[in-house]
Design an enzyme around this catalytic site. Structure first.
Site, PDB file in Angstrom:
ATOM      1  N   GLU A 124       0.869  -1.180   0.000  1.00 30.99           N
ATOM      2  CA  GLU A 124       0.000   0.000   0.000  1.00 30.99           C
ATOM      3  C   GLU A 124       0.904   1.229   0.000  1.00 30.99           C
ATOM      4  O   GLU A 124       1.206   1.816   1.018  1.00 30.99           O
ATOM      5  CB  GLU A 124      -0.922  -0.010   1.224  1.00 30.99           C
ATOM      6  CG  GLU A 124      -2.001   1.050   1.154  1.00 30.99           C
ATOM      7  CD  GLU A 124      -2.873   1.083   2.391  1.00 30.99           C
ATOM      8  OE1 GLU A 124      -3.695   2.020   2.489  1.00 30.99           O
ATOM      9  OE2 GLU A 124      -2.745   0.205   3.262  1.00 30.99           O
ATOM     10  N   HIS A 188      -5.358   6.297  -1.970  1.00 30.93           N
ATOM     11  CA  HIS A 188      -4.569   7.403  -1.420  1.00 30.93           C
ATOM     12  C   HIS A 188      -4.227   8.366  -2.551  1.00 30.93           C
ATOM     13  O   HIS A 188      -3.059   8.679  -2.808  1.00 30.93           O
ATOM     14  CB  HIS A 188      -3.315   6.879  -0.719  1.00 30.93           C
ATOM     15  CG  HIS A 188      -3.605   6.256   0.611  1.00 30.93           C
ATOM     16  ND1 HIS A 188      -3.780   7.000   1.756  1.00 30.93           N
ATOM     17  CD2 HIS A 188      -3.786   4.968   0.962  1.00 30.93           C
ATOM     18  CE1 HIS A 188      -4.047   6.187   2.769  1.00 30.93           C
ATOM     19  NE2 HIS A 188      -4.072   4.942   2.306  1.00 30.93           N
ATOM     20  N   ASN A 212     -12.263   6.368   1.346  1.00 26.26           N
ATOM     21  CA  ASN A 212     -11.236   6.850   2.265  1.00 26.26           C
ATOM     22  C   ASN A 212      -9.963   7.204   1.522  1.00 26.26           C
ATOM     23  O   ASN A 212      -9.454   6.407   0.720  1.00 26.26           O
ATOM     24  CB  ASN A 212     -10.938   5.805   3.337  1.00 26.26           C
ATOM     25  CG  ASN A 212     -12.162   5.490   4.179  1.00 26.26           C
ATOM     26  OD1 ASN A 212     -12.632   4.359   4.208  1.00 26.26           O
ATOM     27  ND2 ASN A 212     -12.698   6.490   4.853  1.00 26.26           N
ATOM     28  N   ARG A 220     -20.052  17.873 -10.721  1.00 28.31           N
ATOM     29  CA  ARG A 220     -19.308  18.193 -11.944  1.00 28.31           C
ATOM     30  C   ARG A 220     -17.867  17.665 -11.907  1.00 28.31           C
ATOM     31  O   ARG A 220     -17.118  17.872 -12.852  1.00 28.31           O
ATOM     32  CB  ARG A 220     -19.303  19.710 -12.172  1.00 28.31           C
ATOM     33  CG  ARG A 220     -20.675  20.264 -12.553  1.00 28.31           C
ATOM     34  CD  ARG A 220     -20.656  21.755 -12.786  1.00 28.31           C
ATOM     35  NE  ARG A 220     -20.343  22.489 -11.578  1.00 28.31           N
ATOM     36  CZ  ARG A 220     -21.235  22.793 -10.635  1.00 28.31           C
ATOM     37  NH1 ARG A 220     -22.499  22.393 -10.762  1.00 28.31           N
ATOM     38  NH2 ARG A 220     -20.877  23.466  -9.563  1.00 28.31           N
ATOM     39  N   ASP A 241     -16.797  -0.464   9.492  1.00 24.37           N
ATOM     40  CA  ASP A 241     -16.610  -0.404  10.941  1.00 24.37           C
ATOM     41  C   ASP A 241     -17.436   0.705  11.576  1.00 24.37           C
ATOM     42  O   ASP A 241     -17.397   0.895  12.796  1.00 24.37           O
ATOM     43  CB  ASP A 241     -15.137  -0.219  11.294  1.00 24.37           C
ATOM     44  CG  ASP A 241     -14.557   1.113  10.827  1.00 24.37           C
ATOM     45  OD1 ASP A 241     -15.218   1.821  10.033  1.00 24.37           O
ATOM     46  OD2 ASP A 241     -13.428   1.446  11.249  1.00 24.37           O
ATOM     47  N   HIS A 244     -15.045   4.576   9.257  1.00 20.72           N
ATOM     48  CA  HIS A 244     -14.399   4.963   8.008  1.00 20.72           C
ATOM     49  C   HIS A 244     -15.391   5.398   6.932  1.00 20.72           C
ATOM     50  O   HIS A 244     -15.070   6.271   6.109  1.00 20.72           O
ATOM     51  CB  HIS A 244     -13.545   3.805   7.471  1.00 20.72           C
ATOM     52  CG  HIS A 244     -12.211   3.687   8.133  1.00 20.72           C
ATOM     53  ND1 HIS A 244     -12.057   3.181   9.402  1.00 20.72           N
ATOM     54  CD2 HIS A 244     -10.959   4.013   7.696  1.00 20.72           C
ATOM     55  CE1 HIS A 244     -10.772   3.208   9.718  1.00 20.72           C
ATOM     56  NE2 HIS A 244     -10.086   3.703   8.708  1.00 20.72           N
ATOM     57  N   ASP A 267      -8.228  -3.446   6.937  1.00 23.73           N
ATOM     58  CA  ASP A 267      -7.180  -2.441   7.162  1.00 23.73           C
ATOM     59  C   ASP A 267      -6.681  -2.553   8.604  1.00 23.73           C
ATOM     60  O   ASP A 267      -6.434  -1.565   9.282  1.00 23.73           O
ATOM     61  CB  ASP A 267      -7.724  -1.035   6.882  1.00 23.73           C
ATOM     62  CG  ASP A 267      -6.620  -0.004   6.672  1.00 23.73           C
ATOM     63  OD1 ASP A 267      -5.462  -0.405   6.441  1.00 23.73           O
ATOM     64  OD2 ASP A 267      -6.916   1.201   6.756  1.00 23.73           O
ATOM     65  N   LEU A 301      -7.672   9.014  11.208  1.00 25.02           N
ATOM     66  CA  LEU A 301      -7.931   7.594  11.402  1.00 25.02           C
ATOM     67  C   LEU A 301      -6.672   6.830  11.003  1.00 25.02           C
ATOM     68  O   LEU A 301      -6.017   7.161  10.011  1.00 25.02           O
ATOM     69  CB  LEU A 301      -9.104   7.129  10.544  1.00 25.02           C
ATOM     70  CG  LEU A 301     -10.509   7.509  11.034  1.00 25.02           C
ATOM     71  CD1 LEU A 301     -11.544   7.259   9.945  1.00 25.02           C
ATOM     72  CD2 LEU A 301     -10.877   6.719  12.290  1.00 25.02           C
ATOM     73  N   GLY A 303      -5.992   3.190  10.413  1.00 25.52           N
ATOM     74  CA  GLY A 303      -6.327   1.777  10.285  1.00 25.52           C
ATOM     75  C   GLY A 303      -7.458   1.399  11.226  1.00 25.52           C
ATOM     76  O   GLY A 303      -8.199   2.261  11.719  1.00 25.52           O
TER      77      GLY A 303
END
Length: 376
Positions: A124, A188, A212, A220, A241, A244, A267, A301, A303
């Protein structure tokens, strides 16, 4: 070794059956015939396909990034087996190149030794977007180099998943990653819709923790979320959970995507499988657990303490998903995403990865390759 299990209920990945017998030999299902030449073990509860988690950062007090080793992987796997995970991708978040080498070596060793549950590796990062980095360390976010490409091209890592930001990785590089066996996920990322679509056209097949750390959908400016929801082919990981993703947003995603294209992920971080609320350190920043929520002291946050069985139950209770579908989101669909269709279902020849749930839908037993790994 041959064994026969008879459960009160069996969910085969599509339908429930009552008092169904399953015979296992050499780690695979060989028969559903009640007649067998071995004395059956009778199980009280519901037997379901084992859960597959493609995004596991830690568990049992261990963080994969923290000096990756086969011992860390074993600790993480056993912690998640308590919650029905029979297959997982140890996940390395953005880090130094040497840590990436160490993580790849640890996973290669785990696969060579047939460590229970290890199916591959998920990188990741580190080729992400700084504006959407979350708790990933900005100092390690970088452009892709030949050294990282060589790691991703290794053929001893099992299933390889790489999460990247498409505004920082050109389509031709994504295409090259796919050609060397990498499943590319977008995440990300602050990319606009057109950039995300170009990445999909180059071979990207997934989105990491939908909603996330990605550009949102607007009227638009569809953004990354809009590209994810529009795509009929791409899979989306979803963290259910209650922190998230708002339940309403999760419901919209499930309604928008074709059946089979939303999969549950955790995660998960080190506190999964631990009873205390102790904090842990992530790249020099303290991460504090408050119940079922993890936050860095800087506010983000960081994980989850979510486990796969919890994600299934939350999908039923929070989202109103039918239990059969929630089970598929935790087993069959992630198996399809990683290209291992012999998992996540019960059929002749399938891997004997199974979870026994009690009457309260808690994990009572976990089997990997037909072997009892965990018993409550």
């Amino acid at each position: 070794m041959k064994q026969t299990l008879i459960a009160e209920r069996v969910f085969d990945g599509e339908h429930f059956h009552h008092n169904q017998a399953i015979t296992i030999e050499d780690g695979r299902i060989v028969s559903f015939d009640k007649a067998s030449d071995v004395e059956p073990t009778v199980l009280a509860g519901t037997l379901v396909p084992g859960f597959i988690d493609v995004q596991v950062n830690g568990g049992g007090g261990a963080l994969f990034n923290d000096a990756p080793s086969i011992e860390k992987i074993e600790t993480i796997g056993l912690a998640h087996a308590k919650f029905g995970t029979t297959g997982f991708l140890p996940t390395l978040i953005t880090d130094d190149i040497q840590v990436m080498h160490d993580a790849a070596d640890a996973v290669a060793e785990a696969i060579a030794l047939k460590t229970p549950g290890v199916l591959g590796i998920h990188f990741e990062g580190p080729h992400l977007s700084v504006p959407k980095k979350g708790v990933h360390p900005a100092d390690f976010i970088r452009r892709i180099s030949d050294e990282e490409l060589a790691i991703f091209a290794r053929n001893d890592l099992g299933t390889k998943v790489v999460t990247l930001a498409p505004e920082n990785v050109a389509p031709e590089v994504i295409r090259a990653l796919v050609e060397c066996g990498v499943r590319v996920c977008l995440g990300h990322s602050n990319a606009d819709y057109d950039t995300a679509v170009k990445a999909l056209n180059a071979g990207a097949t997934g989105f990491t923790h939908l909603f996330n750390a990605m550009s949102p959908m607007d009227s638009r400016a569809p953004g990354m979320v809009g590209a994810a929801l529009e795509s009929q082919a791409a899979w989306c990981g979803l963290i259910v959970d209650g922190h998230h993703v708002h339940p309403a947003s999760a419901k919209v995603a499930i309604a928008a995507k074709p059946r089979g294209k939303v999969m549950l992920v955790t995660d998960a971080m080190p506190p999964v499988g631990m009873d205390d609320d102790a904090s842990f350190e992530l790249f020099g920043t303290q991460v504090v657990r408050q119940g079922d929520r993890l936050n860095a002291v800087t506010g983000e946050l960081a994980g989850c303490v979510l486990d796969m069985n919890g994600a299934v139950n939350n999908s039923v209770d929070m989202l109103g998903v039918a239990r059969e579908e929630a089970l598929r989101m935790a087993s069959k669909y992630p198996a399809e995403f990683i290209g291992q269709r012999q998992r996540g279902i019960f059929t002749i020849g399938a891997k004997a990865d199974m979870v026994l749930l009690d009457q309260d839908n808690r994990v009572a037993r976990t089997y990997i390759d037909g072997q009892l790994i965990y018993q409550a």
